[in-house]
Design a protein around this motif. Structure first.
Motif, PDB file in Angstrom:
ATOM      1  N   ALA A 172      30.778  39.267  29.647  1.00  0.00           N
ATOM      2  CA  ALA A 172      30.105  38.603  30.694  1.00  0.00           C
ATOM      3  C   ALA A 172      30.396  39.059  32.221  1.00  0.00           C
ATOM      4  N   LEU A 173      31.244  39.949  32.443  1.00  0.00           N
ATOM      5  CA  LEU A 173      31.823  40.465  33.815  1.00  0.00           C
ATOM      6  C   LEU A 173      32.533  39.551  34.415  1.00  0.00           C
ATOM      7  N   PRO A 174      33.560  38.832  33.596  1.00  0.00           N
ATOM      8  CA  PRO A 174      34.288  37.788  34.413  1.00  0.00           C
ATOM      9  C   PRO A 174      35.234  38.493  35.537  1.00  0.00           C
ATOM     10  N   ASP A 175      35.582  37.625  36.489  1.00  0.00           N
ATOM     11  CA  ASP A 175      36.559  38.089  37.722  1.00  0.00           C
ATOM     12  C   ASP A 175      37.844  37.567  37.367  1.00  0.00           C
ATOM     13  N   THR A 176      38.818  38.489  37.247  1.00  0.00           N
ATOM     14  CA  THR A 176      39.882  38.180  36.814  1.00  0.00           C
ATOM     15  C   THR A 176      40.964  37.208  37.768  1.00  0.00           C
ATOM     16  N   PHE A 177      40.143  36.906  39.013  1.00  0.00           N
ATOM     17  CA  PHE A 177      40.814  36.052  39.671  1.00  0.00           C
ATOM     18  C   PHE A 177      40.267  34.551  39.686  1.00  0.00           C
ATOM     19  N   ALA A 178      39.434  34.433  38.593  1.00  0.00           N
ATOM     20  CA  ALA A 178      38.580  33.141  38.278  1.00  0.00           C
ATOM     21  C   ALA A 178      38.968  32.704  36.868  1.00  0.00           C
ATOM     22  N   MET A 215      41.769  24.498  55.126  1.00  0.00           N
ATOM     23  CA  MET A 215      40.522  25.224  54.738  1.00  0.00           C
ATOM     24  C   MET A 215      39.990  25.709  55.794  1.00  0.00           C
ATOM     25  N   ALA A 216      40.283  26.969  56.383  1.00  0.00           N
ATOM     26  CA  ALA A 216      39.745  27.445  57.782  1.00  0.00           C
ATOM     27  C   ALA A 216      38.177  27.922  57.413  1.00  0.00           C
ATOM     28  N   PRO A 217      37.364  27.586  58.260  1.00  0.00           N
ATOM     29  CA  PRO A 217      36.175  28.309  58.376  1.00  0.00           C
ATOM     30  C   PRO A 217      35.919  29.648  58.561  1.00  0.00           C
ATOM     31  N   ALA A 218      35.017  30.420  57.631  1.00  0.00           N
ATOM     32  CA  ALA A 218      35.229  31.698  57.734  1.00  0.00           C
ATOM     33  C   ALA A 218      33.654  32.238  57.045  1.00  0.00           C
ATOM     34  N   PRO A 219      33.428  33.567  57.580  1.00  0.00           N
ATOM     35  CA  PRO A 219      32.040  34.038  57.104  1.00  0.00           C
ATOM     36  C   PRO A 219      31.580  34.150  55.704  1.00  0.00           C
ATOM     37  N   LEU A 220      32.839  34.308  54.754  1.00  0.00           N
ATOM     38  CA  LEU A 220      32.569  34.181  53.535  1.00  0.00           C
ATOM     39  C   LEU A 220      33.537  33.616  52.897  1.00  0.00           C
ATOM     40  N   ARG A 221      33.183  32.797  51.559  1.00  0.00           N
ATOM     41  CA  ARG A 221      34.475  31.905  51.081  1.00  0.00           C
ATOM     42  C   ARG A 221      35.281  32.833  49.990  1.00  0.00           C
ATOM     43  N   TYR A 222      34.753  34.091  49.484  1.00  0.00           N
ATOM     44  CA  TYR A 222      35.412  34.775  48.681  1.00  0.00           C
ATOM     45  C   TYR A 222      34.736  36.118  48.328  1.00  0.00           C
ATOM     46  N   TRP A 223      35.566  37.290  48.147  1.00  0.00           N
ATOM     47  CA  TRP A 223      35.115  38.858  48.030  1.00  0.00           C
ATOM     48  C   TRP A 223      35.962  39.197  46.999  1.00  0.00           C
ATOM     49  N   SER A 224      35.398  39.921  46.292  1.00  0.00           N
ATOM     50  CA  SER A 224      36.250  40.992  45.159  1.00  0.00           C
ATOM     51  C   SER A 224      35.581  42.080  44.777  1.00  0.00           C
ATOM     52  N   LEU A 225      36.307  43.277  44.245  1.00  0.00           N
ATOM     53  CA  LEU A 225      35.605  44.339  43.791  1.00  0.00           C
ATOM     54  C   LEU A 225      36.147  44.579  42.391  1.00  0.00           C
ATOM     55  N   CYS A 226      35.360  44.849  41.304  1.00  0.00           N
ATOM     56  CA  CYS A 226      35.789  44.943  39.982  1.00  0.00           C
ATOM     57  C   CYS A 226      35.409  46.203  39.315  1.00  0.00           C
ATOM     58  N   THR A 227      36.075  46.558  38.256  1.00  0.00           N
ATOM     59  CA  THR A 227      35.413  47.640  37.497  1.00  0.00           C
ATOM     60  C   THR A 227      35.270  47.213  36.082  1.00  0.00           C
ATOM     61  N   ASN A 228      34.098  47.520  35.331  1.00  0.00           N
ATOM     62  CA  ASN A 228      33.725  46.975  34.139  1.00  0.00           C
ATOM     63  C   ASN A 228      33.379  48.060  33.389  1.00  0.00           C
ATOM     64  N   GLU A 229      33.292  47.629  32.003  1.00  0.00           N
ATOM     65  CA  GLU A 229      32.542  48.531  31.145  1.00  0.00           C
ATOM     66  C   GLU A 229      31.144  48.266  31.168  1.00  0.00           C
ATOM     67  N   VAL A 230      30.197  49.366  30.960  1.00  0.00           N
ATOM     68  CA  VAL A 230      28.641  49.051  31.303  1.00  0.00           C
ATOM     69  C   VAL A 230      28.372  48.413  29.872  1.00  0.00           C
ATOM     70  N   SER A 231      28.628  48.923  28.896  1.00  0.00           N
ATOM     71  CA  SER A 231      28.079  48.499  27.434  1.00  0.00           C
ATOM     72  C   SER A 231      28.515  46.923  26.970  1.00  0.00           C
ATOM     73  N   SER A 232      29.786  46.911  27.124  1.00  0.00           N
ATOM     74  CA  SER A 232      30.418  45.689  26.596  1.00  0.00           C
ATOM     75  C   SER A 232      30.488  44.360  27.478  1.00  0.00           C
ATOM     76  N   THR A 233      30.140  44.868  28.894  1.00  0.00           N
ATOM     77  CA  THR A 233      30.416  43.907  29.963  1.00  0.00           C
ATOM     78  C   THR A 233      31.860  43.260  30.071  1.00  0.00           C
ATOM     79  N   ARG A 234      32.912  44.182  29.665  1.00  0.00           N
ATOM     80  CA  ARG A 234      34.236  43.636  29.938  1.00  0.00           C
ATOM     81  C   ARG A 234      34.562  44.083  31.282  1.00  0.00           C
ATOM     82  N   VAL A 235      35.593  43.467  31.744  1.00  0.00           N
ATOM     83  CA  VAL A 235      36.371  43.563  33.083  1.00  0.00           C
ATOM     84  C   VAL A 235      37.314  44.349  32.762  1.00  0.00           C
ATOM     85  N   SER A 236      37.568  45.319  33.654  1.00  0.00           N
ATOM     86  CA  SER A 236      39.023  46.214  33.488  1.00  0.00           C
ATOM     87  C   SER A 236      39.869  45.710  34.477  1.00  0.00           C
ATOM     88  N   ALA A 237      39.489  45.618  35.807  1.00  0.00           N
ATOM     89  CA  ALA A 237      40.461  44.954  36.575  1.00  0.00           C
ATOM     90  C   ALA A 237      39.843  44.589  37.891  1.00  0.00           C
TER      91      ALA A 237
END
Length: 391
Positions: free
Chosen positions: A53-59, A271-293
């Motif tokens: 289910a495409l998890p984020d490795t930082f979560a 907790m400083a104000p900011a335009p965005l709370r969190y950002w990430s970029l991940c690579t994932n397997e299409v068929s299995s919905t596994r995250v790589s990194a």
């Protein structure tokens, strides 16, 4: 290994219940409510435990599931962790029903919500109380209340980016779980939580599974906007997705401006104000919905224009200058075409470059420099750049 097997057994039980509960069960003669998991919560779910289910490795994620959720609901008493973000989200099947994030959880009297802009992240009094109630979210919801499926209440608790040196729960433990009912409240025993330190950078797809080659999909230069609903999505995130399939000797190079986010990982006191709370970029397997990194906002180097460079390639084709020392982040490809997933979380209303504020059919129209640009090039051509351009 035993912990993972126990987690899988619990999740299989949840999946079976999801299939069995197509509609909410009648309240005329309800069966006794009983949480699926012994202490109310599952073991930790994440890229290094149950990689689907495409998890984020930082979560990190924990699930609760209660068949026949009583009218009196469930009470969760917790402590705000030291991290970037928390939330509770309810689902019907894998479809999102309701969400309650840290901005909308009022602290207990005398306590502080450390996630509010400008809040004291070091506050010692940081407790909260949340209720999970059956039914759809009303027009005027009760404070600190998450609404869930009466037939099977499935809720995920998320903790993003715990502070350095802390466990995946940000030093706070899991919320105490009390099942309410006509015969009175019943508090579940405290969940055992191993005191490991969170190390998301160690997560990578190792070995993987054999899959048929996936089609490259649309032009690798095009990114599409999506909510991700249907794969236990986080309603506070909106995503850009694309696919790349570099051939042997090729790399995909992604560049864009990095949105500013609050610095928290080193235990910053506010907790400083900011335009965005969190950002990430991940690579994932299409068929299995596994995250790589994944790479996250506070682990990526930018240049003088606040632009980042990420190289995606087979490990054998990683250029010598695709390193942090050269200011270049690197992500591995996966089997077949690699799904790229860029997350934007909780943007400020006036941040026009957020994915959330972009038009569905043309996100590039409003994102400006924050819209990623992707090119395919040879390993040699990228290596020839050296470190000068990326610093």
């Amino acid at each position: 290994m035993h912990a993972i097997k126990d987690l899988l057994r619990g999740l299989v039980a949840v999946a079976a219940l999801v299939g069995a509960v197509a509609v909410p069960m009648t309240r005329e003669a309800p069966a006794r409510a009983e949480p699926v998991f012994d202490c109310g919560w599952s073991r930790r779910i994440g890229a290094d435990t149950l990689n689907v289910a495409l998890p984020d490795t930082f979560a990190n994620y924990w699930m609760t599931a209660v068949p026949n959720l009583p009218a009196e609901g469930v009470t969760l008493r917790g402590t705000f962790p030291h991290g970037r973000y928390i939330s509770f989200t309810s689902y019907r099947g894998s479809q999102t029903l309701d969400g309650l994030n840290d901005l909308n959880i009022a602290p207990d009297p005398g306590s502080v919500d450390p996630f509010l802009p400008g809040a004291d992240r070091t506050a010692t009094q940081r407790s909260y109380t949340v209720r999970v109630m059956p039914g759809p979210r009303p027009e005027r919801p009760a404070p600190n209340t998450l609404y869930a499926d009466a037939g099977l209440a499935v809720v995920l608790y998320r903790v993003y980016r715990p502070d350095a040196g802390l466990d995946p729960l940000g030093g706070a433990g899991l919320p105490e779980f009390t099942l309410n009912g006509a015969d009175g409240p019943r508090t579940m025993p405290e969940c055992a939580t191993p005191p490991q330190v969170s190390d998301p950078t160690a997560v990578q797809l190792a070995g993987g599974i054999d899959l048929p080659p996936a089609l490259p999909g649309p032009d690798h230069r095009v990114w599409s906007k999506t909510s991700g609903n249907g794969v236990f999505a986080n309603p506070d995130n909106t995503y850009l997705t694309s696919r790349v399939a570099p051939r042997a000797g090729q790399v995909a190079v992604i560049r864009a401006k990095l949105p500013r986010t609050p610095a928290t990982y080193q235990g910053q006191p506010v907790m400083a104000p900011a335009p965005l709370r969190y950002w990430s970029l991940c690579t994932n397997e299409v068929s299995s919905t596994r995250v790589s990194a994944c790479v996250a906002d506070d682990g990526i180097t930018t240049d003088a224009a606040d632009e980042f460079t990420v190289v995606v390639s087979d490990p054998a084709d990683r250029p010598a200058n695709a390193t942090a020392d050269c200011g270049v982040a690197w992500l591995p490809t996966t089997n077949g075409a690699t799904l790229l997933l860029m997350r934007n979380m909780l943007p400020a209303p006036d941040f026009a470059g957020a994915i959330q504020h972009a038009p569905q059919d043309d996100p590039a129209a409003t994102m400006g420099p924050y819209y990623p640009r992707t090119e395919l090039t040879s390993v040699g051509e990228f290596a020839a750049i050296g470190c000068a351009r990326s610093r």
